[in-house]
Design a protein around this motif. Structure first.
Motif, PDB file in Angstrom:
ATOM      1  N   PRO A 155      -0.351  31.891  27.667  1.00 41.77           N
ATOM      2  CA  PRO A 155      -0.445  30.825  28.838  1.00 41.77           C
ATOM      3  C   PRO A 155       0.826  30.168  29.124  1.00 41.77           C
ATOM      4  CG  PRO A 155      -1.244  30.055  26.531  1.00 41.77           C
ATOM      5  CD  PRO A 155      -0.506  31.747  26.479  1.00 41.77           C
ATOM      6  N   ILE A 156       1.970  31.014  29.908  1.00 32.01           N
ATOM      7  CA  ILE A 156       3.144  30.473  30.173  1.00 32.01           C
ATOM      8  C   ILE A 156       3.447  30.898  31.504  1.00 32.01           C
ATOM      9  CG2 ILE A 156       3.923  31.071  27.881  1.00 32.01           C
ATOM     10  CD1 ILE A 156       5.226  33.440  28.839  1.00 32.01           C
ATOM     11  N   ARG A 157       4.541  29.789  31.903  1.00 32.02           N
ATOM     12  CA  ARG A 157       4.839  30.220  33.355  1.00 32.02           C
ATOM     13  C   ARG A 157       6.553  30.440  33.338  1.00 32.02           C
ATOM     14  NH1 ARG A 157       2.998  24.887  36.573  1.00 32.02           N
ATOM     15  NH2 ARG A 157       3.465  23.943  34.415  1.00 32.02           N
ATOM     16  N   ARG A 158       7.033  30.334  32.333  1.00 31.70           N
ATOM     17  CA  ARG A 158       8.439  30.669  32.291  1.00 31.70           C
ATOM     18  C   ARG A 158       8.798  31.573  30.904  1.00 31.70           C
ATOM     19  NH1 ARG A 158       7.081  25.162  33.249  1.00 31.70           N
ATOM     20  NH2 ARG A 158       7.947  24.388  35.307  1.00 31.70           N
ATOM     21  N   LEU A 159       9.704  32.469  31.455  1.00 29.19           N
ATOM     22  CA  LEU A 159       9.948  33.399  30.379  1.00 29.19           C
ATOM     23  C   LEU A 159      11.362  33.824  30.269  1.00 29.19           C
ATOM     24  CD1 LEU A 159       8.349  35.642  28.987  1.00 29.19           C
ATOM     25  CD2 LEU A 159       8.354  37.025  30.757  1.00 29.19           C
ATOM     26  N   PRO A 160      12.017  33.247  28.960  1.00 34.66           N
ATOM     27  CA  PRO A 160      13.493  33.670  28.824  1.00 34.66           C
ATOM     28  C   PRO A 160      13.720  35.073  28.885  1.00 34.66           C
ATOM     29  CG  PRO A 160      12.583  32.006  27.278  1.00 34.66           C
ATOM     30  CD  PRO A 160      11.079  32.572  27.936  1.00 34.66           C
ATOM     31  N   VAL A 161      14.947  35.285  29.224  1.00 35.13           N
ATOM     32  CA  VAL A 161      15.402  36.665  29.159  1.00 35.13           C
ATOM     33  C   VAL A 161      16.673  36.961  28.423  1.00 35.13           C
ATOM     34  CG1 VAL A 161      16.190  38.691  30.908  1.00 35.13           C
ATOM     35  CG2 VAL A 161      14.693  37.029  31.866  1.00 35.13           C
ATOM     36  N   ILE A 162      16.589  37.893  27.361  1.00 34.68           N
ATOM     37  CA  ILE A 162      17.280  38.238  26.356  1.00 34.68           C
ATOM     38  C   ILE A 162      18.288  39.438  26.714  1.00 34.68           C
ATOM     39  CG2 ILE A 162      17.481  38.412  23.982  1.00 34.68           C
ATOM     40  CD1 ILE A 162      16.601  35.784  24.675  1.00 34.68           C
ATOM     41  N   ALA A 163      19.483  39.421  26.087  1.00 32.03           N
ATOM     42  CA  ALA A 163      20.271  40.842  26.193  1.00 32.03           C
ATOM     43  C   ALA A 163      20.973  40.744  24.751  1.00 32.03           C
ATOM     44  CB  ALA A 163      20.979  40.791  27.364  1.00 32.03           C
ATOM     45  N   ASP A 164      21.076  41.694  24.107  1.00 33.74           N
ATOM     46  CA  ASP A 164      21.785  41.593  22.869  1.00 33.74           C
ATOM     47  C   ASP A 164      21.539  40.363  22.059  1.00 33.74           C
ATOM     48  OD1 ASP A 164      23.028  44.041  23.479  1.00 33.74           O
ATOM     49  OD2 ASP A 164      24.520  43.144  24.558  1.00 33.74           O
ATOM     50  N   ASP A 165      20.507  39.935  21.790  1.00 34.49           N
ATOM     51  CA  ASP A 165      20.051  38.701  21.209  1.00 34.49           C
ATOM     52  C   ASP A 165      20.528  37.377  21.645  1.00 34.49           C
ATOM     53  OD1 ASP A 165      18.016  40.163  19.405  1.00 34.49           O
ATOM     54  OD2 ASP A 165      19.961  40.696  18.159  1.00 34.49           O
ATOM     55  N   GLU A 178       7.476  44.791  35.364  1.00 44.58           N
ATOM     56  CA  GLU A 178       5.827  44.860  34.695  1.00 44.58           C
ATOM     57  C   GLU A 178       5.818  44.063  33.290  1.00 44.58           C
ATOM     58  OE1 GLU A 178       7.436  47.635  36.236  1.00 44.58           O
ATOM     59  OE2 GLU A 178       6.371  47.485  38.037  1.00 44.58           O
ATOM     60  N   ALA A 179       7.033  44.344  32.643  1.00 44.88           N
ATOM     61  CA  ALA A 179       6.785  43.605  31.374  1.00 44.88           C
ATOM     62  C   ALA A 179       6.796  42.073  31.397  1.00 44.88           C
ATOM     63  CB  ALA A 179       8.126  44.075  30.662  1.00 44.88           C
ATOM     64  N   ALA A 180       7.359  41.777  32.386  1.00 46.00           N
ATOM     65  CA  ALA A 180       7.148  40.208  32.491  1.00 46.00           C
ATOM     66  C   ALA A 180       5.983  39.749  32.703  1.00 46.00           C
ATOM     67  CB  ALA A 180       8.127  39.801  33.536  1.00 46.00           C
ATOM     68  N   PHE A 181       5.264  40.591  34.003  1.00 44.52           N
ATOM     69  CA  PHE A 181       3.983  40.384  34.457  1.00 44.52           C
ATOM     70  C   PHE A 181       3.152  40.461  33.192  1.00 44.52           C
ATOM     71  CE2 PHE A 181       5.295  42.170  38.779  1.00 44.52           C
ATOM     72  CZ  PHE A 181       5.701  41.091  39.361  1.00 44.52           C
ATOM     73  N   THR A 203       9.591  36.315  25.040  1.00 44.12           N
ATOM     74  CA  THR A 203      10.762  36.668  25.684  1.00 44.12           C
ATOM     75  C   THR A 203      10.693  38.076  26.105  1.00 44.12           C
ATOM     76  OG1 THR A 203      11.839  37.733  23.825  1.00 44.12           O
ATOM     77  CG2 THR A 203      12.316  35.251  24.143  1.00 44.12           C
ATOM     78  N   VAL A 204      11.626  38.545  26.955  1.00 44.93           N
ATOM     79  CA  VAL A 204      11.630  39.865  27.652  1.00 44.93           C
ATOM     80  C   VAL A 204      12.960  40.424  27.482  1.00 44.93           C
ATOM     81  CG1 VAL A 204       9.436  40.116  29.088  1.00 44.93           C
ATOM     82  CG2 VAL A 204      11.635  39.111  29.945  1.00 44.93           C
ATOM     83  N   GLU A 205      13.385  41.500  27.526  1.00 42.76           N
ATOM     84  CA  GLU A 205      14.567  42.073  27.566  1.00 42.76           C
ATOM     85  C   GLU A 205      15.270  42.199  29.079  1.00 42.76           C
ATOM     86  OE1 GLU A 205      17.029  42.989  25.199  1.00 42.76           O
ATOM     87  OE2 GLU A 205      15.847  42.253  23.559  1.00 42.76           O
ATOM     88  N   SER A 206      16.578  41.980  29.321  1.00 41.33           N
ATOM     89  CA  SER A 206      17.013  42.050  30.711  1.00 41.33           C
ATOM     90  C   SER A 206      16.913  43.486  31.158  1.00 41.33           C
ATOM     91  CB  SER A 206      18.466  41.527  30.856  1.00 41.33           C
ATOM     92  OG  SER A 206      19.204  42.430  30.218  1.00 41.33           O
ATOM     93  N   THR A 207      16.712  44.550  30.599  1.00 42.34           N
ATOM     94  CA  THR A 207      16.692  45.855  30.872  1.00 42.34           C
ATOM     95  C   THR A 207      15.179  46.389  30.845  1.00 42.34           C
ATOM     96  OG1 THR A 207      16.863  46.570  28.684  1.00 42.34           O
ATOM     97  CG2 THR A 207      18.851  46.523  29.934  1.00 42.34           C
ATOM     98  N   ASP A 208      14.192  45.380  30.749  1.00 47.14           N
ATOM     99  CA  ASP A 208      12.716  45.838  30.899  1.00 47.14           C
ATOM    100  C   ASP A 208      12.421  45.910  32.286  1.00 47.14           C
ATOM    101  OD1 ASP A 208      12.413  45.806  28.122  1.00 47.14           O
ATOM    102  OD2 ASP A 208      11.328  43.563  27.955  1.00 47.14           O
ATOM    103  N   ASP A 209      11.260  46.523  32.536  1.00 45.80           N
ATOM    104  CA  ASP A 209      10.839  46.742  33.731  1.00 45.80           C
ATOM    105  C   ASP A 209      10.153  45.295  34.073  1.00 45.80           C
ATOM    106  OD1 ASP A 209      11.613  49.311  34.788  1.00 45.80           O
ATOM    107  OD2 ASP A 209       9.843  50.285  33.611  1.00 45.80           O
ATOM    108  N   MET A 216      12.035  48.226  39.275  1.00 44.84           N
ATOM    109  CA  MET A 216      13.077  47.177  39.377  1.00 44.84           C
ATOM    110  C   MET A 216      12.973  46.574  38.122  1.00 44.84           C
ATOM    111  SD  MET A 216      12.965  43.971  41.585  1.00 44.84           S
ATOM    112  CE  MET A 216      13.291  44.652  43.200  1.00 44.84           C
ATOM    113  N   LYS A 217      14.272  46.299  37.502  1.00 43.64           N
ATOM    114  CA  LYS A 217      14.446  45.609  36.228  1.00 43.64           C
ATOM    115  C   LYS A 217      14.265  44.027  36.353  1.00 43.64           C
ATOM    116  CE  LYS A 217      15.324  49.622  34.277  1.00 43.64           C
ATOM    117  NZ  LYS A 217      14.443  49.957  33.565  1.00 43.64           N
ATOM    118  N   ILE A 218      14.174  43.473  35.068  1.00 44.14           N
ATOM    119  CA  ILE A 218      14.171  41.795  35.134  1.00 44.14           C
ATOM    120  C   ILE A 218      15.467  41.385  35.392  1.00 44.14           C
ATOM    121  CG2 ILE A 218      14.014  40.153  33.413  1.00 44.14           C
ATOM    122  CD1 ILE A 218      11.347  41.672  32.168  1.00 44.14           C
ATOM    123  N   LYS A 219      16.549  41.794  34.915  1.00 41.35           N
ATOM    124  CA  LYS A 219      17.694  41.426  35.271  1.00 41.35           C
ATOM    125  C   LYS A 219      18.200  41.308  36.957  1.00 41.35           C
ATOM    126  CE  LYS A 219      20.153  45.737  35.025  1.00 41.35           C
ATOM    127  NZ  LYS A 219      21.143  46.647  34.182  1.00 41.35           N
TER     128      LYS A 219
END
Length: 112
Positions: free
Chosen positions: A95-105, A85-88, A77-83, A1-4
């Protein structure tokens, strides 16, 4: 499954000149625990409810203080197309609880 497929869209954003009071009101209105600080769609930092408590209230800073002065600038950050598992992995390594998602910067969402 993808982050997006699991991210919140869109992330709530503010410019660096927004006051901490305006930002807190926006967070309450949107029902979120963080806002991303952006310029032209590019993420510069993040401000969480914890940041407001520890960096503003605990230090007795004025409510007119800009979020640019109290934001965390070292974004993970993570890319929207990452799996997913990259967020995990990012949550385990940092030590974070919120992760911004990036696509094309540009910011496209948030994973919490």
């Amino acid at each position: 499954m993808k982050i997006k497929d699991v991210m919140s869209v869109p992330g709530v954003t503010v410019p660096t000149h927004s006051s901490v009071a305006e930002t807190a009101r926006l967070m309450a209105y949107e029902g979120v625990g963080c806002v991303l600080v952006v310029s032209d769609g590019h993420p510069l930092g993040i401000v969480t409810d914890r940041d407001l408590a520890l960096r503003v209230l605990a230090r007795d800073l004025p409510s007119a203080t800009s979020v640019g002065e109290v934001m965390t600038t070292e974004l993970v950050t993570v890319e929207s197309t990452d799996d997913v598992e990259a967020a995990f992995a990012a949550f385990r390594r940092h030590p974070i609880r919120r992760l911004p998602v990036i696509a094309d910067d540009e910011l496209v969402g948030v994973v919490t």
